[in-house]
Design a protein around this motif. Sequence first.
Motif, mmCIF file in Angstrom:
data_model
loop_
_atom_site.group_PDB
_atom_site.id
_atom_site.type_symbol
_atom_site.label_atom_id
_atom_site.label_comp_id
_atom_site.label_asym_id
_atom_site.label_seq_id
_atom_site.Cartn_x
_atom_site.Cartn_y
_atom_site.Cartn_z
ATOM 1 N N THR A 111 0.847 -1.200 0.000
ATOM 2 C CA THR A 111 0.000 0.000 0.000
ATOM 3 C C THR A 111 0.879 1.245 0.000
ATOM 4 O O THR A 111 2.057 1.208 0.395
ATOM 5 N N TYR A 113 0.330 3.693 1.980
ATOM 6 C CA TYR A 113 0.520 4.016 3.399
ATOM 7 C C TYR A 113 1.851 3.415 3.874
ATOM 8 O O TYR A 113 2.669 4.083 4.500
ATOM 9 N N ASN A 116 5.010 5.063 2.329
ATOM 10 C CA ASN A 116 5.408 6.323 2.964
ATOM 11 C C ASN A 116 6.050 6.092 4.330
ATOM 12 O O ASN A 116 7.036 6.756 4.678
ATOM 13 N N HIS A 139 -0.320 14.158 3.321
ATOM 14 C CA HIS A 139 -1.181 13.019 3.645
ATOM 15 C C HIS A 139 -0.800 12.401 4.995
ATOM 16 O O HIS A 139 0.376 12.401 5.385
ATOM 17 N N SER A 141 -0.310 9.480 5.917
ATOM 18 C CA SER A 141 0.709 8.428 5.905
ATOM 19 C C SER A 141 2.121 9.017 5.966
ATOM 20 O O SER A 141 3.035 8.402 6.528
ATOM 21 N N ASP A 181 3.258 16.113 -0.820
ATOM 22 C CA ASP A 181 2.324 15.585 -1.815
ATOM 23 C C ASP A 181 2.574 16.355 -3.112
ATOM 24 O O ASP A 181 2.942 17.530 -3.069
ATOM 25 N N SER A 185 -4.303 15.962 -1.563
ATOM 26 C CA SER A 185 -5.400 15.007 -1.737
ATOM 27 C C SER A 185 -6.756 15.574 -1.369
ATOM 28 O O SER A 185 -7.768 15.097 -1.871
ATOM 29 N N ASP A 210 5.154 12.515 -3.015
ATOM 30 C CA ASP A 210 4.044 11.553 -2.941
ATOM 31 C C ASP A 210 3.071 11.884 -4.066
ATOM 32 O O ASP A 210 2.312 12.851 -3.993
ATOM 33 N N ALA A 212 0.490 10.169 -5.251
ATOM 34 C CA ALA A 212 -0.669 9.257 -5.211
ATOM 35 C C ALA A 212 -1.748 9.665 -6.214
ATOM 36 O O ALA A 212 -2.382 8.811 -6.836
ATOM 37 N N HIS A 213 -1.942 10.972 -6.355
ATOM 38 C CA HIS A 213 -3.031 11.431 -7.234
ATOM 39 C C HIS A 213 -2.531 11.898 -8.596
ATOM 40 O O HIS A 213 -3.333 12.292 -9.439
ATOM 41 N N THR A 241 1.135 5.657 -6.118
ATOM 42 C CA THR A 241 0.261 4.572 -5.662
ATOM 43 C C THR A 241 -0.413 3.924 -6.865
ATOM 44 O O THR A 241 -0.586 4.541 -7.911
ATOM 45 N N LYS A 244 -5.149 3.826 -7.219
ATOM 46 C CA LYS A 244 -5.983 4.954 -7.644
ATOM 47 C C LYS A 244 -6.088 4.924 -9.169
ATOM 48 O O LYS A 244 -6.768 4.069 -9.713
ATOM 49 N N GLY A 250 -1.642 -1.296 -4.265
ATOM 50 C CA GLY A 250 -0.226 -1.252 -3.956
ATOM 51 C C GLY A 250 0.355 0.104 -4.296
ATOM 52 O O GLY A 250 -0.378 1.053 -4.610
HETATM 53 C C1 LIG Z 1 -4.141 7.369 -0.960
HETATM 54 C C2 LIG Z 1 -2.905 8.086 -0.558
HETATM 55 C C3 LIG Z 1 -1.850 7.412 0.059
HETATM 56 C C4 LIG Z 1 -1.971 5.991 0.516
HETATM 57 O O1 LIG Z 1 -1.978 5.110 -0.542
HETATM 58 P P1 LIG Z 1 -2.711 3.689 -0.359
HETATM 59 O O2 LIG Z 1 -2.183 2.864 -1.446
HETATM 60 O O3 LIG Z 1 -4.170 3.986 -0.436
HETATM 61 O O4 LIG Z 1 -2.335 3.189 1.006
HETATM 62 C C5 LIG Z 1 -0.683 8.100 0.292
HETATM 63 N N1 LIG Z 1 -0.564 9.398 -0.018
HETATM 64 C C6 LIG Z 1 -1.577 10.096 -0.573
HETATM 65 C C7 LIG Z 1 -1.387 11.534 -0.906
HETATM 66 C C8 LIG Z 1 -2.786 9.469 -0.844
HETATM 67 O O5 LIG Z 1 -3.792 10.141 -1.357
#
Ligand SMILES: *Cc1c(COP(=O)(O)O)cnc(C)c1O
Length: 394
Positions: A111, A113, A116, A139, A141, A181, A185, A210, A212-213, A241, A244, A250
């Motif tokens: 993940t 999470y 991070n 975030h 995490s 980030d 998010s 990070d 993720a998005h 990530t 998403k 993962g």
């Molecule tokens: C969703 C998210 C995470 C965590 O990722 P997961 O794979 O859902 O555990 C980490 N950082 C940011 C900015 C997120 O939006």
Amino acid sequence: MELLNRLDAQLQTLAQQSLVRTRRVVDSPCGPRVRVDGRELLAFCSNDYLGLASHPALAAALQEGAGLYGAGSGASHLISGHSRAHAQLEDRLAQFVGAHLERPRALYFCTGYMANLAIISGLTAGDRDAAIFSESLNHASLIDGTRLARAAVQVYPHADLEALAAMLQASTASTKVVVTDSVFSMDGDLADLPALLALCERYGALLVVDDAHGFGTLGEHGHGALEHFKLQSPYLVYMGTLGKAAGVGGAFVAAHETVIETLIQKARPYIFTTAAAPALAHALLASLDLLEGPEGMQRRAHLQALVAQLNDGLRLTRWQRLPSDTAIQPILIGDNAETMRAGAALYEQGLWVGTIRPPTVAPGTSRLRVTLSAGHTHADVATLINAINALERM
Ligand SMILES: *Cc1c(COP(=O)(O)O)cnc(C)c1O
């Protein structure tokens, strides 16, 4: 029992503050339309930005992966859980974002999470001379990563690069790590990564991004924020990530091979956990093909058109649309109870929009968090626009 009574009292306090969180059971695949309690809802709350979570090619690849590797990995990566599928995926991910790094290598995690937690603790744990500089809207995490590392943390205000520069200049730490980030998010805005990287290079700090998005949604080929900003540096530590936009699950870290080898040797959230199912890694190989190829490009273009449609269509007076060009489109309401009422009213009409309250956001900044997906049609977005415009006037 005394303890249970105390927990009950705490739960009642949450209820009085309109802060209780509930889960809804979804009976269909993730997509723009989902079935909940026997009703079909139009959903604007997943992070499945490209609509890949229920893509037939990915479901087929997951089945194929299960045929090849079975269900579980059986062990951590460092014992016997590191399958051929994991190794192939890491090579592909290193290529996917490698143009932006030096001597790139990638490491797959269960993940984001955990990725991070691993990055921050792996790079700084036990280093008395380490300092972490963390953006205030990071975030949870990333924040938890600093807690696990028990390292010295300085938080700089959102997007305040002058404040960060002053902190870096004043720091005597020999290991400096700036953490941010890329796409925030809950706000949807982008960090000024070129300026952040310039500061990091000047002060000899690693820049942990990070994404993720941004992974899958930003950049011409979906390679993410580093492609979007055309950055290239050995100081970059990239986290993307895969649950998403990539539609599976993962996460991964890509960085200079020395950083990755350090995480493998030292990061407890990497070492002490069972490897994700190899079939997931196998399905992710198919997802990367989709992201980079013509279908990914077409889905990103459609998503951008939907974002523009929402920006043009909302007519808000009391509530406030936060400025964002990404798939994350927050509408600031402020009050917890009013936010919950707005979410409930939309839900009554068959529109499922996320309601975000403290502690996820600062007190007094509760909001609706609309997320758009390439799976939505223009008609879907028009339905949402009309409902929100009408609701705000009531
Ligand atoms: C969703 C998210 C995470 C965590 O990722 P997961 O794979 O859902 O555990 C980490 N950082 C940011 C900015 C997120 O939006």
